[in-house]
Enzyme design. Structure first.
Site, PDB file in Angstrom:
ATOM      1  N   ASP A 100       0.854  -1.182   0.000  1.00  0.00           N
ATOM      2  CA  ASP A 100       0.000   0.000   0.000  1.00  0.00           C
ATOM      3  C   ASP A 100       0.896   1.240   0.000  1.00  0.00           C
ATOM      4  O   ASP A 100       1.862   1.303   0.759  1.00  0.00           O
ATOM      5  CB  ASP A 100      -0.877  -0.007   1.262  1.00  0.00           C
ATOM      6  CG  ASP A 100      -2.284   0.469   0.985  1.00  0.00           C
ATOM      7  OD1 ASP A 100      -2.422   1.596   0.472  1.00  0.00           O
ATOM      8  OD2 ASP A 100      -3.235  -0.274   1.281  1.00  0.00           O
ATOM      9  N   ASP A 201      -2.982   4.630  -2.407  1.00  0.00           N
ATOM     10  CA  ASP A 201      -4.058   5.125  -1.549  1.00  0.00           C
ATOM     11  C   ASP A 201      -4.476   6.559  -1.882  1.00  0.00           C
ATOM     12  O   ASP A 201      -3.622   7.421  -2.118  1.00  0.00           O
ATOM     13  CB  ASP A 201      -3.546   5.087  -0.097  1.00  0.00           C
ATOM     14  CG  ASP A 201      -4.593   5.483   0.912  1.00  0.00           C
ATOM     15  OD1 ASP A 201      -5.542   4.715   1.110  1.00  0.00           O
ATOM     16  OD2 ASP A 201      -4.462   6.571   1.516  1.00  0.00           O
ATOM     17  N   GLU A 250      -6.436   4.122  -6.029  1.00  0.00           N
ATOM     18  CA  GLU A 250      -7.748   4.284  -5.398  1.00  0.00           C
ATOM     19  C   GLU A 250      -8.279   5.629  -5.871  1.00  0.00           C
ATOM     20  O   GLU A 250      -7.720   6.665  -5.542  1.00  0.00           O
ATOM     21  CB  GLU A 250      -7.617   4.260  -3.877  1.00  0.00           C
ATOM     22  CG  GLU A 250      -8.971   4.210  -3.200  1.00  0.00           C
ATOM     23  CD  GLU A 250      -8.952   4.646  -1.736  1.00  0.00           C
ATOM     24  OE1 GLU A 250      -9.870   4.279  -1.011  1.00  0.00           O
ATOM     25  OE2 GLU A 250      -8.024   5.376  -1.332  1.00  0.00           O
ATOM     26  N   HIS A 320     -11.275  -3.245   2.956  1.00  0.00           N
ATOM     27  CA  HIS A 320     -11.270  -2.944   4.391  1.00  0.00           C
ATOM     28  C   HIS A 320     -12.060  -1.681   4.733  1.00  0.00           C
ATOM     29  O   HIS A 320     -12.124  -1.309   5.895  1.00  0.00           O
ATOM     30  CB  HIS A 320      -9.817  -2.782   4.846  1.00  0.00           C
ATOM     31  CG  HIS A 320      -9.157  -1.622   4.156  1.00  0.00           C
ATOM     32  ND1 HIS A 320      -8.892  -1.619   2.795  1.00  0.00           N
ATOM     33  CD2 HIS A 320      -8.749  -0.419   4.611  1.00  0.00           C
ATOM     34  CE1 HIS A 320      -8.343  -0.456   2.474  1.00  0.00           C
ATOM     35  NE2 HIS A 320      -8.253   0.282   3.551  1.00  0.00           N
ATOM     36  N   ASP A 321     -12.618  -1.017   3.741  1.00  0.00           N
ATOM     37  CA  ASP A 321     -13.348   0.231   3.990  1.00  0.00           C
ATOM     38  C   ASP A 321     -14.856   0.086   3.884  1.00  0.00           C
ATOM     39  O   ASP A 321     -15.593   1.050   4.124  1.00  0.00           O
ATOM     40  CB  ASP A 321     -12.927   1.308   2.971  1.00  0.00           C
ATOM     41  CG  ASP A 321     -11.522   1.828   3.226  1.00  0.00           C
ATOM     42  OD1 ASP A 321     -11.099   1.843   4.397  1.00  0.00           O
ATOM     43  OD2 ASP A 321     -10.863   2.228   2.249  1.00  0.00           O
TER      44      ASP A 321
HETATM   45  C1  GLC Z   1      -8.135   5.085   1.854  1.00  0.00           C
HETATM   46  C2  GLC Z   1      -7.986   3.821   2.669  1.00  0.00           C
HETATM   47  C3  GLC Z   1      -8.653   4.032   3.988  1.00  0.00           C
HETATM   48  C4  GLC Z   1      -7.984   5.179   4.695  1.00  0.00           C
HETATM   49  C5  GLC Z   1      -7.956   6.424   3.814  1.00  0.00           C
HETATM   50  C6  GLC Z   1      -6.998   7.424   4.350  1.00  0.00           C
HETATM   51  O1  GLC Z   1      -9.439   5.358   1.544  1.00  0.00           O
HETATM   52  O2  GLC Z   1      -8.480   2.725   1.982  1.00  0.00           O
HETATM   53  O3  GLC Z   1      -8.643   2.889   4.791  1.00  0.00           O
HETATM   54  O4  GLC Z   1      -8.659   5.450   5.887  1.00  0.00           O
HETATM   55  O5  GLC Z   1      -7.534   6.157   2.509  1.00  0.00           O
HETATM   56  O6  GLC Z   1      -5.685   6.995   4.165  1.00  0.00           O
END
Ligand code: GLC
Ligand code: CA
Length: 549
Positions: A100, A201, A250, A320-321
């Site tokens: 990540d 991310d 992402e 995980h979100d």
């Molecule tokens: C992304 C991650 C999430 C995190 C956020 C801030 O959305 O997937 O888990 O809280 O970024 O880093």
């Protein structure tokens, strides 16, 4: 246009949330040795690469997404030596490793930020985004994705700093070339180690609108895919392009129409993107039953936008979100649970793109019946709960919303066995365990030929063995059918058709002429008794895949 081959197009991915995957030293928190101990399991499942969410040094305000040292492993997870062993052993299993990359922000405990906040004249001041307040308080009306103002006042220098996420996650200033230089050399350092790529991310947030910009209808518009972001992304791409790696961004706020620019074969910034259209990540409302037409439309828009070699998709139903897919898109009810988990597997694994399975999804794990807000760890969920209470929502009602929407639904420990701590640890874990470990666990599912796990294995194998399911084109049939998701995949003469009933009711349909089932061989079906009497009637959550004779 012929689609170019690549390992990352052919492999099936598996996302590991290390804290909840496997604990080997029995401190209640998963660790790197836990991942090492499950490589055989992953290989047997047919996995080609794993994506590990952050394992770097971090005060863990946002579970590792607040990094205080990019080049150190968090002690709870293990050591750099153990990481190197994991990498080597994974490679020996034929499993690649994706890390990540969290570069929109750091932890407020990162040395850069500690320096930065110390004085306006500090050498690191411009590593972050500082601004003077106004009579109303913060510099502008921007709000954080995790709730509240996106600005935090800092006494030392009497200025505010920007944080798109928690206040302990200050945003880096990408307009400062030194920031980019330092980040890129860290990226190179990890790639030199031999890792196989990155999940990048929150990358659509790195560019910010001018601070005078007021929020319009979308409260996050001022820092979501803002024009000018291309320049930063091109520089990042040039670092990635030197290697044969997998990169997945992402990309909250990037539309299907823009996708070819982001992931085009030659000029794209990433190999693929996690789009947000088929899920509603930050949607705080209670969900109703799945809107099948909308769901198909959202997924198809991306399939079509990236067709014919214009780019590549990343496929996912969980991470995980977000809550568990069976609970959101399928059904937890005993009669439907197994069929719906398999139906979702078939739906998503055979679309065009690289599938990412989230740990526990392959056994059909469901949402957690959280008893109270004290069982919740995630910072955004706690903020949201307190906002609701503050606004006068009754605690029991607020908990109902939390149960449906909390990110922690997917962060409960992996259910390996029916034992007290689910075979995850010998000690009470950091996060509550779902009581349904009795019925849903790896050990039992391995030996049950009808299990969700064995169905996942079968679908992955089917994909691994048929190029049409990897490189073939995609075509949606019956777009307006409110229950069935029907699509075809085709490569030359090799043709498949996937038919899934995503509802709790029987469904029927006259299939289009070119999918007359008599000409097709059934490859897989999720019903226990494989006697299909009526080709055009589908039981609740029935899912079939056919290959043309
Ligand atoms: C992304 C991650 C999430 C995190 C956020 C801030 O959305 O997937 O888990 O809280 O970024 O880093
Ligand atoms: Ca541990």
């Amino acid at each position: 246009m012929a689609i170019k081959r690549a390992w990352w197009k052919e492999a099936v991915g598996y996302q590991i949330y290390p804290a909840s995957f496997m604990d080997t030293n029995n401190d209640g928190i998963g660790d790197l040795n836990g991942i090492r101990s499950k490589l055989d399991y992953l290989k047997d499942l047919g996995i080609g690469f794993i994506w590990i969410t952050p394992i770097y040094e971090s005060p863990n305000v946002d579970n590792g997404y607040d990094i205080s040292d990019y080049q150190k492993i968090l002690r709870t997870f293990g050591t750099m030596e153990e990481f190197d062993l994991l990498l080597e052993e994974a490679h020996d299993h034929g499993i690649r490793v994706i890390m990540d990359l969290v570069i929109n922000h750091t932890s407020n405990q990162h040395p850069w930020f500690i320096e930065s906040r110390s004085s306006v004249k500090d050498d690191y001041r411009d590593y972050y985004i500082w601004a003077d307040g106004t009579i109303d308080g913060p510099p502008n009306d921007w709000v954080s994705i995790f709730g509240g103002s996106a600005w935090e006042y800092d006494e030392t220098t009497n200025q505010y700093y920007l944080h798109v996420f928690a206040k302990e996650q200050p945003d880096l200033n990408w307009e400062n070339p030194r920031v980019k230089r330092d980040l890129f050399s860290m990226v190179d350092w990890w790639l030199d180690k031999g890792i196989d790529g990155f999940r990048v991310d929150a990358i659509s947030h790195i560019k910010k609108a001018p601070l005078e910009t007021s929020s319009t209808n979308d409260p996050f518009d001022s820092f979501k895919n803002v024009p000018g972001i291309e320049t930063h992304l091109e520089e990042l791409r040039d670092i990635f392009k030197k290697r044969d790696i997998l990169t997945v961004g992402e990309a909250n706020g990037v539309s299907a129409a823009e996708a070819p620019k982001w992931v085009g074969e030659t000029e794209g910034y990433f190999n693929m993107l996690f789009e947000f259209d088929h899920i509603s990540l930050w949607n705080k409302e209670e969900q109703e039953t799945l809107d099948v037409i909308h769901f198909k439309k959202a997924l198809t828009a991306w399939q079509d936008a990236l067709a014919d070699g214009k780019g590549w998709n990343a496929l996912y139903m969980e991470n995980h979100d977000i809550p568990r897919s069976v609970s959101s898109f399928g059904s937890e009810e005993t009669v439907f649970w197994q069929a719906s988990a398999k139906a979702l597997a078939l739906t998503f694994l055979l679309l065009q793109g690289t599938p990412f399975i989230y740990q526990g999804q392959e056994i059909g794990m469901t949402n957690m019946p959280f008893a109270s807000i004290d069982d919740i760890d995630a910072v955004d969920t706690k903020n949201f709960y307190h906002e609701m209470i503050h606004a006068g929502v009754e605690p029991s009602k607020a908990m109902n919303v939390i149960r449906r929407t909390a990110r922690d639904n997917s962060r409960t420990p992996m259910q390996w066995t029916a034992e007290e701590y689910a075979g995850f640890s010998k000690r009470k874990p950091w996060m509550v365990i779902n009581p349904n470990k009795q019925e849903i666990n790896v050990l039992d599912e391995l030996t049950d030929p009808n299990s969700v796990l064995n169905f996942y294995k079968a679908v992955i194998q089917l994909r691994n063995q048929n190029e049409a399911l990897i490189y073939g084109s995609y075509k949606l049939y019956l777009p307006d059918h409110p229950q069935l998701f029907v699509y075809g995949r085709r490569l030359g003469n090799e043709r498949f058709v996937v038919i899934v009933n995503l509802s709790k009711e029987f469904a029927s349909a006259d299939l289009p002429e070119n999918v007359q089932i008599e000409e097709w061989d059934l490859q897989l079906c999720n019903l226990n008794n494989h006697t299909i009497h009526q080709h055009t009637i589908f039981a609740p959550y029935e899912a079939r895949v056919y290959k043309h004779k």
